[in-house]
Design an enzyme around this catalytic site. Structure first.
Site, PDB file in Angstrom:
ATOM      1  N   ALA A 121       0.579   3.989   1.151  1.00  0.00           N
ATOM      2  CA  ALA A 121       0.554   4.737   2.411  1.00  0.00           C
ATOM      3  C   ALA A 121       1.393   4.065   3.489  1.00  0.00           C
ATOM      4  CB  ALA A 121      -0.882   4.862   2.908  1.00  0.00           C
ATOM      5  N   SER A 122       1.744   2.796   3.263  1.00  0.00           N
ATOM      6  CA  SER A 122       2.354   1.978   4.312  1.00  0.00           C
ATOM      7  C   SER A 122       3.844   2.248   4.441  1.00  0.00           C
ATOM      8  CB  SER A 122       2.098   0.503   3.977  1.00  0.00           C
ATOM      9  OG  SER A 122       3.154  -0.330   4.398  1.00  0.00           O
ATOM     10  N   THR A 123       4.247   2.606   5.648  1.00  0.00           N
ATOM     11  CA  THR A 123       5.649   2.965   5.886  1.00  0.00           C
ATOM     12  C   THR A 123       6.605   1.818   5.550  1.00  0.00           C
ATOM     13  OG1 THR A 123       5.219   2.418   8.201  1.00  0.00           O
ATOM     14  CG2 THR A 123       5.286   4.733   7.617  1.00  0.00           C
ATOM     15  N   ASP A 158       0.881  -1.167   0.000  1.00  0.00           N
ATOM     16  CA  ASP A 158       0.000   0.000   0.000  1.00  0.00           C
ATOM     17  C   ASP A 158       0.918   1.217   0.000  1.00  0.00           C
ATOM     18  OD1 ASP A 158      -1.468   2.288   1.085  1.00  0.00           O
ATOM     19  OD2 ASP A 158      -3.075   0.866   1.509  1.00  0.00           O
ATOM     20  N   SER A 175       6.207  -0.615   3.691  1.00  0.00           N
ATOM     21  CA  SER A 175       6.205  -0.988   2.275  1.00  0.00           C
ATOM     22  C   SER A 175       7.283  -0.217   1.501  1.00  0.00           C
ATOM     23  CB  SER A 175       4.836  -0.713   1.637  1.00  0.00           C
ATOM     24  OG  SER A 175       3.833  -1.543   2.184  1.00  0.00           O
TER      25      SER A 175
END
Lengths: 200, 200
Positions: free
Chosen positions: B14-16, B12, B18
């Site tokens: 938004a996912s750190t 995602d 990631s």
């Protein structure tokens, strides 16, 4: 031999990922001349603060299913025997109080490992007096004396204070490691925590 | 060169965690001749199923404080520039739809890395049309065409279907990796996922 550096090892006897951490930490830390400070705490108290009355692995099924599979894989990688406990999470209160009351004793690391193995290798009830007594006997310790000692209110308070200290230190899960004020969370962060200890 | 083995990379924007996974995966997979299948999904939809209307890193302050510190440490270890975004989590819907609509294009890995860098290196709003347009232009792509294409209902549905597929596959967080049906969760599991791919 004096240890100058130390690592705080925060664990809960009910916590799955604390098991491989507990089995690995002494060997790894010793090889770098780092002292392990064994700190049991009650993860349930932290979960309650977060609004959970059970392990998140039970509350969130996808997370739970993953954890059990991941535990099996990682124990295979680490050559650790692992059997999924028939009851989860188990109550580690008695064993935690024993560690609190005897934290400076040389037998503590072995005791911690035996209790984790009882839970995650032999599927035994670690809240059972007989199970803990057998572990103490196997370590040639005075089980009666140790089990009497933990009935004291002072020892019960000590575990609560230690749990409060964990929360104050930012601990929100187990296992956690603290090195020079730096928090590391999770079994797979153990090596990074020890590296931090060596580098700082 | 044909790739026989492949790894599904669920992320995602938004996912750190990631971000480091996205920056590392292509190089690591290529060196083992493993094909990366880039699969954006909407983590927010999964969080909503778990009863959260925000990132757990915002809901649980101790977990959030730890994550930001851990991100800074791990990006330092990986030699990745990292700047804590002033807005978290950011909306990766537009960028995710672009990946869905063009998943077979050779420019997808570079596009994904550019979007993650916009969010976590340059602190830019990845939901802003100008930010995404500039990334597409920098990659010498036809931004107008690509941005028109994602207005189609079919593409919007594709991202929803992909999120459903993630849930069906047991994904509950990002990044996740799936290799031969085996799920691995978290940036620090990337190497284990690739090892699994090589060994099985």
């Amino acid at each position: 031999m004096t240890h100058k550096r130390s690592i705080l090892f925060w664990f809960d006897f009910a916590s799955t990922y604390s098991y491989p951490a507990a089995m690995r930490i002494a060997t790894l830390a010793d090889s770098s001349n780092i002292q392990v400070i064994w700190r049991p705490f009650l993860l349930g108290a932290i979960f309650q603060q977060q609004g959970w009355n059970d392990s998140p692995f039970n509350i969130y099924p996808a997370k739970g299913a993953y954890m059990w599979r991941d535990m099996a894989r990682l124990c295979m990688r680490e050559n650790l025997d692992f059997k999924r406990p028939t009851v989860f999470p188990r109550n580690g209160l008695m064993a935690s109080r024993i560690v609190c009351a005897n934290h400076n004793e040389l037998w503590i690391p072995a005791f911690v490992r035996h209790v984790f193995q009882a839970n995650f290798k032999y599927d035994l009830n670690i809240a059972d007096l007989d199970v803990i007594t057998k572990i103490l006997n196997d370590l040639d310790l005075d089980a009666d004396k140790i089990l009497n000692q933990i009935k004291q209110q002072e020892i019960k308070n000590l575990l609560r204070q230690q749990t409060d200290e964990a929360i104050q230190s930012g601990v929100f899960g187990a296992p956690s490691f603290i090195v020079e004020g730096e928090l590391f969370w999770g079994n797979d962060q153990l090596e990074h925590a020890l590296d931090w200890c060596i580098d700082h």
